[in-house]
Write an enzyme that holds these catalytic residues in place. Structure first.
Site, PDB file in Angstrom:
ATOM      1  N   HIS A 114       1.200  -0.947  -0.532  1.00  0.00           N
ATOM      2  CA  HIS A 114       0.080   0.076  -0.203  1.00  0.00           C
ATOM      3  C   HIS A 114       1.169   1.346   0.005  1.00  0.00           C
ATOM      4  O   HIS A 114       1.496   1.565  -0.023  1.00  0.00           O
ATOM      5  CB  HIS A 114      -0.531   0.188   0.731  1.00  0.00           C
ATOM      6  CG  HIS A 114      -0.407   0.030   2.798  1.00  0.00           C
ATOM      7  ND1 HIS A 114       0.360   1.140   3.456  1.00  0.00           N
ATOM      8  CD2 HIS A 114       0.012  -0.696   3.688  1.00  0.00           C
ATOM      9  CE1 HIS A 114       0.322   0.994   4.608  1.00  0.00           C
ATOM     10  NE2 HIS A 114       0.191  -0.761   4.589  1.00  0.00           N
ATOM     11  N   ASP A 138      -0.657   4.815   1.075  1.00  0.00           N
ATOM     12  CA  ASP A 138      -0.213   5.134   2.425  1.00  0.00           C
ATOM     13  C   ASP A 138       0.523   5.270   3.356  1.00  0.00           C
ATOM     14  O   ASP A 138       0.485   3.968   3.593  1.00  0.00           O
ATOM     15  CB  ASP A 138      -1.890   5.285   2.458  1.00  0.00           C
ATOM     16  CG  ASP A 138      -2.746   4.245   3.196  1.00  0.00           C
ATOM     17  OD1 ASP A 138      -1.893   3.133   1.933  1.00  0.00           O
ATOM     18  OD2 ASP A 138      -3.799   4.120   3.583  1.00  0.00           O
ATOM     19  N   HIS A 187       3.310   2.945  12.921  1.00  0.00           N
ATOM     20  CA  HIS A 187       1.783   3.887  14.140  1.00  0.00           C
ATOM     21  C   HIS A 187       2.251   4.329  14.524  1.00  0.00           C
ATOM     22  O   HIS A 187       1.440   4.730  15.866  1.00  0.00           O
ATOM     23  CB  HIS A 187       0.566   2.690  13.812  1.00  0.00           C
ATOM     24  CG  HIS A 187      -0.256   2.545  12.815  1.00  0.00           C
ATOM     25  ND1 HIS A 187      -0.981   2.304  12.806  1.00  0.00           N
ATOM     26  CD2 HIS A 187      -0.014   2.048  10.996  1.00  0.00           C
ATOM     27  CE1 HIS A 187      -2.049   1.231  11.259  1.00  0.00           C
ATOM     28  NE2 HIS A 187      -0.619   1.193  10.666  1.00  0.00           N
ATOM     29  N   GLU A 225      -5.258   1.521   2.085  1.00  0.00           N
ATOM     30  CA  GLU A 225      -5.207   1.050   3.301  1.00  0.00           C
ATOM     31  C   GLU A 225      -5.160   0.424   4.766  1.00  0.00           C
ATOM     32  O   GLU A 225      -6.362  -0.011   5.623  1.00  0.00           O
ATOM     33  CB  GLU A 225      -4.005  -0.065   3.215  1.00  0.00           C
ATOM     34  CG  GLU A 225      -3.752  -1.641   3.657  1.00  0.00           C
ATOM     35  CD  GLU A 225      -3.631  -1.261   5.035  1.00  0.00           C
ATOM     36  OE1 GLU A 225      -3.138  -2.460   5.949  1.00  0.00           O
ATOM     37  OE2 GLU A 225      -2.591  -0.525   5.364  1.00  0.00           O
ATOM     38  N   GLU A 226      -5.295   2.193   5.437  1.00  0.00           N
ATOM     39  CA  GLU A 226      -5.133   2.711   6.551  1.00  0.00           C
ATOM     40  C   GLU A 226      -6.273   2.975   7.357  1.00  0.00           C
ATOM     41  O   GLU A 226      -6.306   2.787   8.225  1.00  0.00           O
ATOM     42  CB  GLU A 226      -3.849   3.645   6.715  1.00  0.00           C
ATOM     43  CG  GLU A 226      -2.335   3.135   6.518  1.00  0.00           C
ATOM     44  CD  GLU A 226      -1.809   2.206   7.164  1.00  0.00           C
ATOM     45  OE1 GLU A 226      -2.556   1.653   8.132  1.00  0.00           O
ATOM     46  OE2 GLU A 226      -0.901   1.467   7.360  1.00  0.00           O
TER      47      GLU A 226
END
Length: 384
Positions: A79, A81, A357, A143-144
């Site tokens: 992904h 993002d 994260h 995706e996030e």
């Protein structure tokens, strides 16, 4: 075979410098287009056919880059993002790749922009060779947040291709991951009637009905945990978490409206939609007996549980290449959408989810070379 570490770092530096946060909050959400355009240019220069696929009018896109034609082949997916960031908690600029103590720091360095330069370096030795089966690189959007990029691919397919195997380069410490739980985030809103608290007959208390709803959900959780168990997971049962609740506006008013948000993590073999139906069925009698309106809705579309057979070819091959037994994880990925396209699917990439994260996200340099070599062996096996 060796790889050019400077070239790897240069590519990752460019990708980290291009902000591509996706988030359910509009004030954070942004386009991934610059990342997609950069990757399209790089893979195009390597001789790949590149196709940028816009996602409606969102300002976001997927990239499909392919080399070779025909049936079968290998997908390498990631992904484009990142999650939002706490700039004041970083030791360095999140958008400036910084090397310290054998680690590369930057937003998305491990989750998961760092996988794309791995692919770029992995394919370099084969650019003058014919591909018997295609190599397809997918870079997805969102995706996030909503996983809209992977959902679009699952719905539309990869035009002209029917690949057989897919590896998603999420950070797994180079341990093959063959299963993860699904995720549902749901909301229940109870609507009653306000009134003066001195006389309950003047209203209909939504909080009291919500109390019944919560007890029903907890009872369902207990039933699910007795019915389903998978010893391959650290938390062996499905989970249900009551996350937040809001209702009422004063102690002296009968509560007219109350809303509960909760999440569920289902094991492979369970079905998100079926569980939504079960919950809806159990809410109906509460609404009828309490005289309230009860509405169940999804906070986002959810991700199905993912499981690839421990005996599948891709799992066995990746176990042999890495020297690690395939494992499971708690976090969700785009793997179910790859499976929907008919591919054996596995999650395998450098870095650790423990660094994702959070401030000072990093990818360790000592995992880059091994990751590149693993992809080269996969390319040789499934494409050449």
């Amino acid at each position: 075979m060796s790889f050019d570490s400077k070239r790897y770092i240069d590519h990752l530096q460019q990708l980290v410098a291009l902000p591509s946060v996706s988030c359910g909050l509009p004030e954070w959400d942004m386009s991934n287009q610059k990342v997609i355009d950069y990757l399209a240019t790089v893979f195009g220069d390597l001789g790949f056919n590149t196709r940028v696929v816009p996602l409606g009018d969102s300002g976001k896109s997927n990239l499909i880059a392919s080399r070779g034609t025909g049936a079968g082949g290998l997908v390498l997916a990631g992904h484009s993002d990142t999650v939002p960031y706490d700039a004041d908690r970083w030791q360095s600029d999140p958008f400036t790749l910084t090397e310290r103590d054998g680690k590369l720091y930057g937003l998305g360095a491990t989750d998961m922009k760092g996988f794309f330069p791995v692919i770029i370096e992995a394919v370099k030795p084969y650019l003058d060779k014919p591909f018997k089966h295609p190599l397809i690189v997918l870079a997805t959007a969102d995706e996030e947040s909503s996983m809209s990029g992977a959902r679009a691919l699952a719905q539309d397919g990869i035009a002209g291709f029917k690949p057989r195997y897919a590896v998603i380069g999420e950070p797994t410490g180079l341990v093959p991951i063959r299963a993860h739980k699904g995720i549902m985030m749901e909301a229940i809103r109870v609507r009653g009637k306000s009134g003066h608290s001195s006389n309950p007959a003047l209203g209909n208390n939504a909080l009291e009905a919500m109390n019944q709803v919560m007890n029903t959900l907890l009872q369902l959780r207990g039933e699910l945990q007795l019915q389903y168990r998978d010893p391959g997971f650290a938390v062996q049962t499905p989970t249900l978490n009551l996350g937040c609740i809001h209702g009422g506006d004063g102690a002296n008013r009968i509560c007219a409206e109350c809303e509960l948000h909760f999440d569920l993590r289902l094991l492979p073999g369970m079905d998100n939609d079926e569980l939504r139906q079960v919950i809806a069925q159990r809410l109906t009698p509460i609404a009828e007996t309490s005289g309230t309106d009860i509405v169940l809705s999804s906070l986002f579309e959810g991700v199905d549980p993912f499981g690839e057979s421990a005996n599948s070819e891709l799992v066995k091959v990746c176990e042999e290449l890495t020297g690690n037994t395939a494992d499971t994880v708690a976090f969700a990925t785009e793997a179910p959408f790859m499976q929907q396209m008919g591919m054996q699917t596995l999650i395998l990439g450098p870095g650790s989810i423990n660094q994702a994260h959070q401030p000072d996200e990093f990818i360790p340099l000592d995992q880059i070379g091994p990751a590149i070599n693993i992809l080269r062996r996969l390319i040789e096996k499934y494409c050449l």
